[in-house]
Design an enzyme around this catalytic site. Structure first.
Site, short mmCIF file in Angstrom:
data_model
loop_
_atom_site.label_atom_id
_atom_site.label_comp_id
_atom_site.label_asym_id
_atom_site.label_seq_id
_atom_site.Cartn_x
_atom_site.Cartn_y
_atom_site.Cartn_z
CE1 TYR A 22 -2.21 -3.41 -8.50
CE2 TYR A 22 -1.09 -1.53 -8.03
CZ TYR A 22 -1.60 -2.75 -7.58
OH TYR A 22 -1.13 -3.32 -6.36
CB CYS A 28 -17.08 3.43 -28.83
SG CYS A 28 -16.72 3.90 -30.36
CD GLU A 29 -17.55 2.80 -22.22
OE1 GLU A 29 -18.09 3.80 -21.13
OE2 GLU A 29 -18.08 1.61 -22.15
N PRO A 66 4.38 -5.17 -0.77
CG PRO A 66 6.54 -3.98 -1.04
CD PRO A 66 5.88 -5.04 -0.53
N GLY A 67 3.62 -3.84 -4.18
CA GLY A 67 3.51 -4.04 -5.38
C GLY A 67 3.68 -2.58 -6.28
NE ARG A 68 -0.41 2.25 -6.15
CZ ARG A 68 -1.63 2.33 -6.70
NH1 ARG A 68 -1.56 3.01 -7.80
NH2 ARG A 68 -2.58 2.02 -6.27
CE1 TYR A 98 -9.18 1.50 -9.09
CE2 TYR A 98 -7.51 1.79 -10.60
CZ TYR A 98 -8.42 0.99 -9.77
OH TYR A 98 -8.43 -0.37 -9.82
NE ARG A 109 -3.45 3.15 -11.04
CZ ARG A 109 -3.51 4.35 -10.28
NH1 ARG A 109 -3.18 5.20 -11.17
NH2 ARG A 109 -3.93 4.51 -9.14
N GLY A 160 0.72 -1.21 -0.07
CA GLY A 160 0.00 -0.08 0.08
C GLY A 160 0.86 1.47 -0.03
#
Ligand code: LLP
Length: 413
Positions: free
Chosen positions: A367, A338-339, A271-273, A313, A309, A235
């Site tokens: 991510y 198309c969004e 941890p990853g990020r 988010y 992302r 985190g």
């Protein structure tokens, strides 16, 4: 920032990105090996604790293998991530498996592989692991992932440790879990774990969390269960823009030292990020420029299918233009999907852009590629790893034929 300009030409390490962009079809991800190693060692050298890299942040086997080669273990949240990690050469004893929805098949697979620890997220899962271990005549090492009911003060969508979140075993059910563990002969509790959210910047959150984990460990020990490992989760926040302050890892280390001063637990983190986010960019090409109402749109070939992302988010990532003309303009960078929500960034000031120019979407090593999709039948992008002045494609992009082969039109149509 891993992109450095030399005489107006962008580089990562010794590789000229303008030349690279002409060799590989855009959009594609690029990672700096040096930055991954530096971020990992920076963390490890401060914390001096075992690190289990959270594979979900970037599960390319080359990245997993690289981190394994410099001492990291792995934290996986699916059987598929477990298979990837094993295939990348990570020893089973350096892999922890958590995840809120492990099927019996996933559990059986992990037990048979004799991985380091399965972190259990529900009372029912405790019983399932015991049952399967018994049928295999094995004793399985487990941890309990505790839901400590702590607000990680991060985005709602990436908070995982409040009591209403789906993750972990409720703090108030620890005693119930201990009673089951005491009478279950085929599971052996090695530790407790937690993870309360991602992109955490407030040190107070970690202070509360570590204090609660210490209390939880004491509670378990009341049942004469000896706890070896305390997994304090991941985190650690990463500054994507100037408004985020970097989390000071030295302060995290000080907290650990203070709160666990007289304890003998083996403390670890997952941890990853923090390890991979800033080591990656996406290179994308502008396919259209246009003005709708007063907005200058640049439509690039990377969209929410390439990098989710921003639309998922509202995340803000810096954008770098490969061309460095002096005339600056305000743009909204959008993808081809198309969004309406397929917007990478609004109101950015960039040198005047034209069709065919290249841009870098920064800090997309975590991510990013793992959350890419085939929406609008787009193919997943390639991934490239740079090491000094060499580069190698560590994942080929998909091609439409391989996707088409997966569908079947029934004979009755
Ligand atoms: N351990 C567990 C059990 C986790 O669920 C996570 C992330 C981590 C470790 C690693 O957290 P990190 O150090 O990377 O913050 N897709 C979202 C992030 C979701 C993270 C979920 N859990 C995003 O793009 O922001």
């Amino acid at each position: 920032m891993i992109v450095k300009f030399k005489k107006n030409t962008p580089y990562i390490e010794g590789v000229n990105l303008s030349k690279l962009a002409k060799k590989i079809p855009t959009p594609f991800y690029v990672y700096s090996q040096k930055k991954i190693i530096d971020s990992y060692l920076n963390l490890y050298n401060i914390l001096k604790k075992e690190i289990f890299y959270s594979v979900k942040a970037n599960s390319n086997q080359a990245i997993i293998a690289l981190l394994n080669s410099i001492g990291s273990g792995c934290d996986v949240v699916s059987k598929e991530e477990l298979i990837r990690s094993l295939k990348a050469g990570v020893p089973a004893k350096k892999i922890i498996f958590e995840g809120v929805g492990k099927s019996e098949e996933d559990i059986k697979f992990a037990i048979k592989k004799r991985i380091r620890q399965i972190n259990v997220e529900s009372i029912q899962e405790l019983e399932t692991i015991n049952k399967i271990s018994k049928s295999l005549k094995l004793i399985t090492s487990i941890g309990i992932r505790i839901n400590p009911n702590i607000d990680s003060k991060t985005f709602k969508k990436i908070s995982t440790g409040k009591k209403n979140d789906k993750f972990g075993i409720d703090y108030n059910d620890i005693q119930k879990a201990c009673k089951i563990i005491k009478t279950s002969k085929n599971i052996s509790l090695k530790g407790i774990s937690c993870h309360v959210g991602s992109q955490i910047f407030q040190i107070k959150v970690f202070e509360k969390l570590f204090t609660k984990m210490k209390k939880a460990a004491n509670l378990v020990e009341k049942y004469d269960i000896y706890i070896e490992n305390l997994d304090l989760g991941g985190g650690f926040g990463v500054p994507y823009t100037k408004t985020n302050n970097r989390l000071n890892i030295i302060q995290v280390k000080k907290l650990v030292n203070r709160i666990f001063k007289n304890s003998t637990y083996k403390i670890s983190f997952e941890p990853g990020r923090f390890i991979v986010a800033q080591a990656g960019i996406i290179i994308t090409k502008i396919i259209t420029t246009k003005q709708n109402s007063k907005i200058n749109y640049i439509i690039a070939d990377a969209g929410m299918n390439t990098f989710l992302r921003p639309s998922m988010y509202n995340a803000s990532h810096n954008i770098i233009s490969f061309n460095k003309s002096h005339k600056k303009m305000k743009y909204t960078l959008a993808g081809p999907i198309c969004e309406s929500s397929d917007i990478i960034k609004k109101n950015i000031k960039l040198p005047k852009q034209e069709v065919g120019n290249y841009l870098a979407i920064c800090d997309t090593g975590a991510y990013g590629a793992v959350m890419a999709s085939n929406y609008n039948s787009k193919c997943l992008p390639a991934e490239v790893l740079i090491n000094k002045n060499k580069f190698v494609i560590i994942r080929n992009s998909q091609n439409i034929n391989s996707l088409l082969k997966l569908d079947k039109i029934p004979k009755w149509i």
